[in-house]
Design an enzyme around this catalytic site. Structure first.
Site: not given
Lengths: 660, 660
Positions: A67, A69, A214, A489
């Site tokens: 997680e 922010f 709850d 490459q």
């Protein structure tokens, strides 16, 4: 009738037959039966999040999610995106981005939750969950956010109530009062489009009447359509395991992810505890209080405590995925994951380029080689395509060159400061050779004559890839002489797909490449090169173009040339990289623009340095070469040698004049 | 503005730029720019006939075409189709089929002009021109023929008046009186769909008022929409060259193909001359009359005379293509073409299987390996598909098994007589071993115990392919023990595309294969095999099925496995052959049906021989194996060895019983 004859091993499949004994297809249609397009490599690329979670859980895999922010500043956003790339390499099943109503979370600002989640999905290839809070929001506004999220390719929403603003919050009759209202709204307005996550509270929501009440609320949220649960943080494994059992007992069957919070500092712990109204157990405060001024010690304790707790959770057999509150920091979470053996930094890639997580792009399986070092730019420039690689290139209104602007500019601008760039690329260029030196120093990773290492170029934001390092010596030689390479490459003739440097795709396969070289060089060089290339037909394919669009190619009917492909057990051929003469004409706009936008503009207008860059921009050609004979040593270096040899002969002076 | 800067070499291309300097695509859309599907190998496959002709002529190539007439009998049709295959290998640009109103030429009979032309296009992959005569036909009927031709995939019509029936022919006001009426009708009703050819008369049409008048008629036919001209036969090169000059002089600019008639016999020459009202020049009659009873001598003379005349035509520099009246015979025409160096029997194939010439199928670029020996069956079973390979398999109403019938039966039935088949496959089978012996003799090309060579099997109408011969020893060993192979290919790790045995596609490329083996075997063997295969995961992919549709596979998500692919200069990867688990279930119906339809039904019902075949049909499994590790020696023989070893151990008896 179904000719199912039971057998001891029980695993025979059966096809329905009609009375004449003829087969009909297993499904209704065999439309996709022998399709020849490059196949999708990973079910992960097409599954939605809840299916991935189920599959990983069923197969006994253990996994994690992260997680974050949203950042407060633009430079914070740049840093966070780099962090996504770094932490994405450890293999999170998803990341999630929190939502702060006060921070304009649904706007187009580069720091908004919406845009950060979009960047994670589209540019970093991370499956992402966008938080959304509904408290004090109108239906209209919420629907707008969801529509925008859908438009941006977001597929997962964490449905939250959010903190009421002010103490005088009251339920609104028609509005969103609880997360369940948002869940119901998403399901009624967007049907099954989104995967929905809801929050669980192992010790009960602070505002709930009781723990049991709850739990019932959680069950209602799930029954209303939530697909999985992430819990609030907790400090004891038992807290979560009891909660999990209680949830199962009342019939909540969906995945429930424990939210893990590695303690990273005294202040952040205090703040979080205050916000979440949790109590820190005595066994923790007892350890922490004495060392509260010693950040390192607290972090070490936090890591150790989190590892211990996670082990108990995983060992219970009831938990297969862990959700980490990272606080936008890397060290602690990565360390916990490493100690748990969950950090899976697998050097193998599903494809040789990073796959976007946008639902439309998930099945994308071929890209032009030109944007190899600028994948975010390729994704941006093709963002409106519905089908890959068969989109229509935008015209000049696309912000790919000239005045790079806004969002595009923001996400593609160099990570280095102007001063750092001037140190690397020279605060005063004397002539074209000064530019050659910059390229050469970049290749060799040696300091320039002012003692600064050249860590990037306008076309390459990172140091040389390990694969390119294989070509270092040859690259140095040609750059020194004004063959300014920006992409290359080596040829590969069947290395195992697990090769640490050039491997990609599932194990047990073989990967191949044709040698590729792309460079800027002077028109004099190009005239000689074209003479030389006649000797290399049809072995070498070339495409040469200047900024004005004048171009020459020997591409067959302007068809793409596959330059990277893989052969895997039980699959069709995968050919993820092509040299495509059409898209090269669009790449050239970008490649030439970068001279001016990223390099020339470092200097005053009319300054000699700027004039040198402008001269190159106006007069050099961009060249790409492919050696089709991949089993042999690349002949491209010989082509360049031949070019220089021709230039060195007097005979050529005549030829050259003739061509001009 | 267009940034076209003129240069000495004159060959730079230019892209339009708008004022901001941005590129727009060369065409209106770059939709097909980087498409990843397997690319078309030859422009020949997508071009229409007139474009092929133009391209060949412009590039200085020389080419030929062949005229055939429809057969009178069904067995004549079988022979003619074999002739198409043989003469097609010499590389004609097209063939044409004449139209005889008395012979029901537009019907569905296997001998009709319409069906023969359709077979040539669809099953033999030959670009074909269908003749059509309009005299005494209603508009309705003609339109019907053209619609049918279009439906069958025919793209080219030779528009002719045809011979009036009887002497009392008169122009009809509203009807078709001349070929030009048919040309106009085709263009008005079918627009540009068909390429149209018309006839030219080097010595003037016998009914024309004058040579000049006839030339004018030809010009009118061309002006009305004909794309090219084929001439009536002639005996002197000068005749044609004068005619050609005269045509050019009055403005006929399209290709004019000289019709070459190699004299093949005294009678056929007389007959033709009578029909065409031509005079044989004295220099020819002088030679022929004395040898008129010596067929061989006449044919040799005819070859020599035709070669001489063709040389003059080609050396004139005005002729690039020759049209041959073959009279449905091979020897003379092939010999003339060989002596001219036009017979191009190029062992290299554009793809490893014969490409159909049907307009819808021309771009077909991948097929399941299962029908490798039965390509006409594959084409038939997928004839209603609009897109390849993404069609929908038909259900049991498709005539692919059970009662093979009509057209399908006709074109797929064995070329051998029942007696010949009984000699090869045994007029009395004693047991399963008798069947094993037939397979073994087919592989070794040795006579069976009754002294007859086994030249074909129900699944293989031809002797072993040269490629399969590479595996002969191993194949013999396993067939002897009841692993009854019907399809196989060796692994190939990058042989040149010009390899005479396994090469295909354009020069300068490399071809690859995964080892493949397909066989019938007993359920006892299969039980052991499944045990053994566990050791070979994921190296070996397998699919095992019985006639009832019970099946086991380890195919990944039922995805096709590419088993033949090629890498070519400047192109995308080509992967023409796949092992596709879905189509395998449809192939199995056909593969099992062939036991009964082609083998079992040779014997009386209830006869022991028939019961043995029926037992195998009912109880054996069809197995396919792919060794994915193409760079290593095939492990498939080891798999079979392991299976037999397991069967030979006592331990296995227990396992076996357990599984049953």
């Amino acid at each position: 009738m179904v000719n199912q004859v039971p057998r001891g091993d029980g695993s025979w499949q059966s096809f329905k037959s009609d009375s004449s004994g003829a087969s009909t297809s297993g499904g209704d249609s065999s439309k996709d039966s022998s399709r020849c397009s490059t196949p999708v490599l990973e079910a992960d690329r097409s599954d939605r999040l809840r299916d991935k979670m189920r599959r990983r859980t069923e197969s006994g895999d253990r996994w994690f999610s992260l997680e974050f922010f949203p950042p407060r500043t633009a430079s914070g956003a740049v840093n966070l995106i780099s962090r996504f790339d770094r932490m994405g390499s450890g293999g999170p099943l998803f990341i999630d981005i929190t939502w702060h109503p006060a921070g304009d979370p649904g706007s187009d600002k580069e720091t908004s939750s919406m845009m950060i989640a979009s960047t994670a999905v589209n540019y970093c290839g991370l499956e992402s969950v966008l938080h959304l809070t509904c408290c004090n929001q109108t239906t209209h506004k919420i629907t707008g956010y969801l529509e925008k999220a859908k438009r941006l390719g977001l597929k997962n929403i964490m449905a939250l109530r959010g903190d009421p603003v002010g103490a005088d919050w009251e339920e609104e009759e028609e509005g969103f009062n609880y997360a369940i209202d948002l869940v119901k709204h998403i399901r009624s307005e967007f049907d099954d489009y989104f995967d929905i996550c809801v929050a669980g509270y192992p010790t009960g929501h602070p505002e709930a009447g009781s723990y049991e009440e709850d739990l019932q609320h959680l069950k209602e949220k799930v029954d209303a359509g939530a697909d999985f649960v992430i819990t609030q943080l907790f400090f004891r494994a038992d807290t979560f395991l009891k909660f999990l059992d209680d949830c199962r007992a009342i019939g909540i069957t969906c995945p429930i992810l424990p939210g893990i919070f590695p303690i990273q500092g005294y202040q952040s712990l205090r703040q979080l505890v205050k916000l979440s109204k949790l109590e820190v157990p005595e066994e923790i405060t007892k350890v922490i209080e004495p060392i509260k001024d010693n950040d390192a010690a607290i972090r070490n304790y936090g890591i150790q405590q989190a590892v211990q707790m996670c082990r108990v959770l995983l060992d219970s057999g009831k938990v297969s995925g862990l959700h980490f509150y990272t606080l936008n920091r890397e060290v602690a979470t990565m360390e916990v994951l490493r100690q748990l053996g969950l950090w899976t930094e697998d050097p193998r890639r599903p494809l040789p380029w990073a796959v976007s997580a946008h639902p439309k792009r998930r099945v994308e399986d071929v890209r032009p080689i030109f944007w190899a070092s600028r994948p975010k730019s390729y994704i941006y420039r093709t963002q409106d395509w519905d089908e890959f690689p068969n989109g229509r290139w935008g015209n000049s209104s696309s912000p790919a060159f000239g005045e790079l602007n806004d969002y595009y500019l923001f996400y593609l601008k160099s990570k280095s400061t102007k001063d750092a760039l001037l140190q690397m690329w020279g605060d005063e260029l004397m002539n074209e050779q000064s530019v050659y030196e910059v390229f050469t120093c970049y290749i060799t990773a040696q300091p320039n004559h002012r003692g600064h290492k050249v860590m990037c170029l306008p076309w390459n934001d990172e140091p040389l890839a390990p694969e390119t390092n294989l070509l270092k010596e040859e690259l140095e030689k040609v750059n020194r002489r004004g063959v300014l390479t920006i992409n290359s490459q080596p040829n590969i003739n069947g290395k195992p797909s697990t090769d640490p440097i050039v491997g990609w795709g599932p194990a047990g396969g073989y990967v191949f490449q044709k040698a590729y070289l792309e460079f800027f060089t002077s028109s004099e060089n190009v005239t000689a090169l074209l003479q030389v290339l006649k000797k290399y037909e049809p072995r070498v394919n070339y495409h040469i173009v200047n900024v004005h669009g004048q171009n020459r190619t020997n591409a067959h009917d302007m068809q793409p040339n596959a330059v990277t492909w893989g052969i895997f057990p039980g699959r069709e051929i995968v050919q993820p990289t092509v040299v495509d003469p059409v898209s090269f004409m669009y790449w050239k706009d970008e490649a030439f623009a970068l001279w001016i936008e990223q390099w020339g503009k470092l200097y005053e207008e009319e300054s000699p340095s700027r004039m040198i860059i402008k001269y190159i921009h106006d007069n050099y050609f961009l060249v790409n070469l492919v050696d089709n004979d991949f089993p042999l040593d690349s002949c491209l270096w010989q082509v360049i040698d031949d070019m220089f040899e021709l230039l060195d002969t007097t005979t050529f002076s005549f030829v050259y004049k003739f061509f001009i």
